[in-house]
Design a protein around this motif. Structure first.
Motif, mmCIF file in Angstrom:
data_model
loop_
_atom_site.group_PDB
_atom_site.id
_atom_site.type_symbol
_atom_site.label_atom_id
_atom_site.label_comp_id
_atom_site.label_asym_id
_atom_site.label_seq_id
_atom_site.Cartn_x
_atom_site.Cartn_y
_atom_site.Cartn_z
ATOM 1 N N UNK A 145 0.666 -1.299 -0.028
ATOM 2 C CA UNK A 145 0.010 -0.026 -0.117
ATOM 3 C C UNK A 145 0.783 1.164 0.057
ATOM 4 N N UNK A 146 1.690 1.328 0.829
ATOM 5 C CA UNK A 146 2.560 2.497 0.917
ATOM 6 C C UNK A 146 3.572 2.781 -0.241
ATOM 7 N N UNK A 147 3.925 1.641 -1.012
ATOM 8 C CA UNK A 147 4.709 1.745 -2.058
ATOM 9 C C UNK A 147 3.704 2.294 -3.385
ATOM 10 N N UNK A 148 2.635 1.727 -3.290
ATOM 11 C CA UNK A 148 1.554 2.229 -4.358
ATOM 12 C C UNK A 148 1.319 3.693 -4.369
ATOM 13 N N UNK A 149 1.303 4.203 -3.092
ATOM 14 C CA UNK A 149 0.912 5.585 -2.791
ATOM 15 C C UNK A 149 2.242 6.281 -3.189
ATOM 16 N N UNK A 150 3.466 6.058 -2.766
ATOM 17 C CA UNK A 150 4.400 6.857 -3.051
ATOM 18 C C UNK A 150 4.737 6.803 -4.670
ATOM 19 N N UNK A 151 4.577 5.726 -5.253
ATOM 20 C CA UNK A 151 4.670 5.555 -6.613
ATOM 21 C C UNK A 151 3.672 6.762 -7.514
ATOM 22 N N UNK A 152 2.332 6.663 -6.853
ATOM 23 C CA UNK A 152 1.514 7.728 -7.370
ATOM 24 C C UNK A 152 1.872 9.103 -6.983
ATOM 25 N N UNK A 153 2.463 9.313 -5.975
ATOM 26 C CA UNK A 153 2.913 10.580 -5.534
ATOM 27 C C UNK A 153 4.186 11.051 -6.625
ATOM 28 N N UNK A 154 5.092 10.031 -6.718
ATOM 29 C CA UNK A 154 6.147 10.547 -7.546
ATOM 30 C C UNK A 154 5.922 10.607 -9.010
#
Length: 295
Positions: free
Chosen positions: A19-28
Motif C-alpha cells: 500500500x505505501x509503495x503504491x501511494x509513493x509511486x502515484x505521488x512520485x
C-alpha cells in the motif's frame, strides 16, 4: 494532484505492490497510473503480481509459546531453497512473533503492524525481493494452563516443516516434561481430533457407512453385523483420536492413560505441516534449480 484510496487500490491490484509503495509511486508520478507501474517496476516492487499465480507448497511453520499462549503459523514459498534462506526464515520468525501478540486469524495478522508496515505489505515486498510467490496460509492459536511446542525437521529455532502445540492442565513442571512427548506423538501420528466428541460428524458418518457395507458383505446375521460395526468403529476412534491412540513412546498405554499416569490433562492440540493439502506440481531437481535461478 490528490492521490485517492481508489487509485492506490487500483495500482495495488494491478502490481501486487504494498500500500505505501503504491501511494509513493502515484505521488512520485503525479497520479499517472502507467508511470506509477513503471516506477514500481524499476524499484523491483511490481514483481509480486507476476509471481502470485505460482504454487507455493514449500516453506516453513513458525512456532512460539509464552504465558500460556502458543501460535503455529505456516508461510509457504515455491521452493525449498527459499525455505532455507535466512531472509525468509527471519520473515517467518517476525510474522510469528506478531501473530503471538495480536493474531487470532490470518486476516488479523496480515493487517497487523510489523516495523511500521502491515504484515501483508512486508510479505509482498519480500515476494518482490526474493523473487518467489509466498503466502501466509494458516494460523493456529492455542491457550491453556501450560502450552508446549515441538518442531519437526527444524530449519532453525522455532521453525520447521511440522509445528505442534499441546495445551495441558496440571503441575507445570510435569506438564512441560511430558507435554513435549505428547507433541512429538502428535507430529508422528497426526490425529484427527483430541477425542471422539471432537471428531467431525461427517467423518464419523462416512467411516460408519464404509464399515457397514464391509460388514454386510460377510452375509452374517444383522445382530452380528451390528456388533462388527460397533467393534470396528471403536477401533477407528482409537486410531484417529489423540486420547485414544497408543502412546508412541510407550505403546502399552493410550495417550489418555499416559496423561492420567503423569497427573496431567490434555486440553487441546494443534498441528501444522508445510504444504498439507496443497496440490503440488512435480518437478525434477534440475527444473527446480533452473526455475529458481531464472526468477
Amino acid at each position: 494532484m490528490t492521490i485517492t484510496a481508489a487509485m492506490v487500490k487500483e495500482l495495488r491490484d494491478s502490481t501486487g505492490a504494498g500500500m505505501m509503495d503504491a501511494k509513493r509511486a502515484l505521488t512520485e508520478t503525479e497520479g499517472d497510473m502507467e508511470a506509477a507501474v513503471d516506477w514500481l517496476r524499476t524499484k523491483g516492487l511490481a514483481k509480486a503480481a507476476k509471481k502470485a499465480g505460482r504454487t507455493a507448497a514449500e516453506g516453513l511453520v513458525g512456532v512460539t509459546v509464552s504465558d500460556g499462549r502458543g501460535v503455529a503459523l505456516e508461510i509457504n514459498s515455491e521452493t525449498d531453497f527459499v525455505a532455507k534462506n535466512e531472509d525468509f526464515q527471519n520473515l517467518v520468525r517476525e510474522i510469528t512473533r506478531v501473530a503471538h501478540q495480536v493474531g487470532d486469524s490470518v486476516e488479523v495478522v496480515k493487517a497487523a503492524d510489523l516495523n511500521g508496515k502491515t504484515v501483508e505489505d512486508v510479505l509482498n515486498e519480500s515476494i518482490a525481493r526474493i523473487g518467489e510467490n509466498m503466502t501466509l496460509r494458516r494460523l493456529h492459536v492455542l491457550e491453556g494452563d501450560t502450552v508446549v511446542s515441538y518442531v519437526h525437521n527444524a530449519a532453525a529455532d522455532g521453525l520447521g516443516k511440522i509445528g505442534v502445540l499441546v495445551a495441558l492442565k496440571g503441575p507445570a513442571a510435569k506438564a512441560e516434561e511430558i507435554g513435549r512427548q505428547f507433541a512429538m506423538h502428535v507430529a508422528a501420528t497426526n490425529p484427527a481430533s483430541l477425542g471422539e466428541a471432537d471428531l467431525d460428524p461427517a467423518l464419523i458418518e462416512r467411516e460408519k457407512t464404509v464399515l457397514s457395507e464391509q460388514a454386510r458383505e460377510s452375509g452374517k446375521p444383522e445382530a452380528v453385523i451390528e456388533k462388527m460395526i460397533e467393534g470396528r468403529m471403536k477401533k477407528f476412534f482409537e486410531e484417529v483420536t489423540l486420547l485414544g491412540q497408543k502412546f508412541v513412546i510407550n505403546p502399552d498405554v493410550t495417550v489418555a492413560q499416559a496423561a492420567k499416569d503423569a497427573g496431567v490433562e490434555i486440553t487441546g492440540f494443534a498441528r501444522l505441516a508445510v504444504g498439507e493439502g496443497i496440490e503440488k506440481k512435480e518437478e525434477d531437481f534440475a527444473a527446480e534449480v533452473a526455475k529458481t535461478l531464472g526468477g
